[in-house]
Design an enzyme around this catalytic site. Structure first.
Site, short mmCIF file in Angstrom:
data_model
loop_
_atom_site.label_atom_id
_atom_site.label_comp_id
_atom_site.label_asym_id
_atom_site.label_seq_id
_atom_site.Cartn_x
_atom_site.Cartn_y
_atom_site.Cartn_z
N SER A 1 48.34 33.23 36.83
CA SER A 1 48.48 34.58 37.39
C SER A 1 47.80 34.64 38.75
O SER A 1 46.87 33.88 39.03
CB SER A 1 47.81 35.56 36.43
N SER A 2 48.26 35.57 39.58
CA SER A 2 47.67 35.69 40.93
C SER A 2 46.22 36.16 40.90
O SER A 2 45.55 36.11 41.93
CB SER A 2 48.52 36.63 41.79
N CYS A 3 45.72 36.61 39.74
CA CYS A 3 44.33 37.06 39.69
C CYS A 3 43.34 35.89 39.69
O CYS A 3 42.13 36.10 39.69
CB CYS A 3 44.08 37.99 38.51
N TYR B 1 39.77 36.47 32.23
CA TYR B 1 41.17 35.96 32.17
C TYR B 1 41.40 34.94 33.29
O TYR B 1 41.99 33.87 33.07
CB TYR B 1 42.10 37.15 32.30
N LYS C 1 42.54 30.89 33.22
CA LYS C 1 43.72 30.36 33.93
C LYS C 1 43.32 29.28 34.93
O LYS C 1 44.05 28.30 35.13
CB LYS C 1 44.47 31.50 34.61
N HIS D 1 50.56 46.87 32.05
CA HIS D 1 50.41 46.82 33.51
C HIS D 1 50.96 48.11 34.12
O HIS D 1 51.60 48.90 33.44
CB HIS D 1 51.15 45.60 34.06
O1 GFB Z 1 49.05 46.53 36.74
P1 GFB Z 1 47.57 46.57 36.73
O2 GFB Z 1 46.93 46.84 35.43
O3 GFB Z 1 47.16 45.16 37.31
O4 GFB Z 1 47.04 47.69 37.76
P2 GFB Z 1 46.11 44.45 38.28
C1 GFB Z 1 47.43 47.72 39.10
C2 GFB Z 1 46.91 48.97 39.79
O5 GFB Z 1 47.63 50.10 39.29
C3 GFB Z 1 45.43 49.28 39.58
C4 GFB Z 1 46.72 51.16 38.97
O6 GFB Z 1 44.88 49.74 40.80
C5 GFB Z 1 45.46 50.42 38.55
O7 GFB Z 1 44.32 51.26 38.64
N1 GFB Z 1 47.32 52.03 37.94
C6 GFB Z 1 47.69 53.33 38.11
C7 GFB Z 1 47.61 51.69 36.67
N2 GFB Z 1 48.17 53.84 36.97
C8 GFB Z 1 48.16 52.84 36.06
C9 GFB Z 1 48.57 52.76 34.68
O8 GFB Z 1 49.05 53.69 34.07
N3 GFB Z 1 48.41 51.55 34.08
C10 GFB Z 1 47.89 50.47 34.74
N4 GFB Z 1 47.77 49.30 34.08
N5 GFB Z 1 47.47 50.53 36.02
C11 GFB Z 1 45.99 42.88 36.20
C12 GFB Z 1 44.92 41.94 35.70
O9 GFB Z 1 45.43 43.41 37.34
O10 GFB Z 1 47.19 42.24 36.60
C13 GFB Z 1 45.42 40.77 35.00
O11 GFB Z 1 43.96 42.69 35.00
C14 GFB Z 1 46.67 40.14 35.56
O12 GFB Z 1 44.42 39.82 34.93
C15 GFB Z 1 47.68 41.15 35.97
O13 GFB Z 1 46.39 39.28 36.62
C16 GFB Z 1 48.87 40.57 36.72
O14 GFB Z 1 46.93 43.79 39.32
O15 GFB Z 1 45.04 45.32 38.78
#
Ligand code: GFB
Length: 336
Positions: A131-133, A160, A164, A203
């Site tokens: 993953s890109s993280c 995580y 990876k 996500h």
């Molecule tokens: O998709 P997300 O959880 O992935 O969140 P990350 C991306 C952004 O969307 C963050 C905002 O800034 C969240 O605060 N956001 C707004 C929300 N509303 C929502 C919502 O309803 N749900 C979610 N989930 N986010 C994950 C990593 O990071 O991405 C993993 O934790 C993994 O390790 C994955 O790499 C691809 O890009 O922040």
């Protein structure tokens, strides 16, 4: 120097002569670990469409990859010649920050068991998906592969990410010690059919689809999204990702992980507007800044992938529209 002996360092690409030897036999046994998940199911569809006849997939109740002996027994019997390692515990920003032990421990166990068992059987080709993280929180943008391990990780997903990163090193070590042409790919944020639409564990893209759909259905005049909305993310349709994986398996052989992305990003606010339009929600949107933003920007540099001959095809607005359609059609059976 053979492709398998390029060692840990360097970014050696694949020559045309080497690439021609990488073509996968459509009749050979290919194991897709995690074939029911978002990533694995897309890879399964892609391989099936391409005429692969002998795909192997087991649900987690049929084979628990955290069980080392069961994993070794399975490999000894099935003897796959190629393995795509898409099995993983995944989640959005909240799941990752709330359950770091699960994300670290489960992912380490799954990938170590699969790669050790694959090595015992001398599996000739293996693709490890991360993953890109894995890249530093404040990495220069767009993020090049060589920025790995050059800075601190984003704390919401460091556990995580470390799992990876260990997987990438595992692949590189197998190449160095045993000379097998295994590779790693790091997709950016993915979305598409079969995603997890859970209210808290998902996500952002599926999370917004679900939230906006429910607001529309119940007539709510306001929704609240997480964070400030200012972080920027790159979104890749999972069918594009699957296409890139097959392309890499047949065209790339090198020790360095390869980024898979589109090369463009949007702010979370822009994404929210696109999702609202696709769902048909027209109420107010608020932002809960007590929820984490995560890394401020995560845009992959995809020049290595493009040099290997692959580019993303599905535009974000089209991908969102088809994912909303999928969500509406599968509403009763999806993971919510
Ligand atoms: O998709 P997300 O959880 O992935 O969140 P990350 C991306 C952004 O969307 C963050 C905002 O800034 C969240 O605060 N956001 C707004 C929300 N509303 C929502 C919502 O309803 N749900 C979610 N989930 N986010 C994950 C990593 O990071 O991405 C993993 O934790 C993994 O390790 C994955 O790499 C691809 O890009 O922040």
């Amino acid at each position: 120097m053979t492709p398998a002996s390029t060692g840990l360092s360097g970014t050696t690409g694949t020559t045309a002569a080497q690439a021609s030897t990488l073509r996968l036999d459509r009749d050979a046994p290919i194991y897709v670990a995690g074939h029911r998940g978002l990533v694995g199911s897309a890879i399964w569809r892609r391989l099936t469409n391409d005429g692969f006849q002998n795909l192997i997939g087991l649900s987690s109740s049929e084979l628990d990859l955290k069980d080392r002996q069961a994993t070794f027994d399975f490999f000894a019997e099935a003897k796959p010649t190629t393995v795509i390692l898409a099995a993983a515990k995944v989640g959005g920003i909240l799941g990752n920050s709330q359950y770091p032990v699960d994300f670290l421990s489960e992912n380490l166990r799954i990938q170590v068991n699969v790669m050790d068992a694959a090595l015992e059987q001398r599996v000739s080709r293996l693709l490890f998906l991360g993953s890109s993280c894995i890249y530093p929180k404040m990495a220069p943008q767009p993020i090049r592969e060589e920025y790995l391990l050059t800075g601190h990780l984003e704390p919401t997903n460091d556990a995580y990410a470390i799992a990876k990163i260990a997987g990438i090193l595992h692949v590189q070590s197998v190449r160095r010690q045993y000379g097998l042409p295994w590779i790693s790919a790091m997709p950016t944020n993915l979305y598409g059919p079969g995603d997890n639409f859970s209210a808290t564990g998902s996500h952002v893209l599926p999370g917004l689809i679900r939230r906006y759909h429910e607001a529309k259905r119940t007539g709510a005049t306001e929704v609240t999204n997480w964070g400030s909305g200012s972080p920027r993310r790159e979104f890749l349709h999972v069918d594009d990702m699957a296409d890139a994986c097959l392309h890499l398996l047949e065209n790339y052989d090198g020790p360095e992980q390869v980024n898979i992305g589109t090369g463009t990003d949007v702010s979370i606010k822009e994404l929210a507007t696109m999702v609202a339009n696709a769902v048909g929600y027209s109420g107010q949107v608020k932002w809960d800044t007590t929820k984490p933003d995560g890394t401020p920007r995560k845009l992959l540099d995809v020049s290595k992938l493009e040099a290997a001959g692959w580019k993303a095809r599905i535009p974000l607005h089209e991908g969102i529209a088809s994912t909303v359609d999928w969500f509406l059609q599968h509403h009763s059976e999806i993971r919510t």
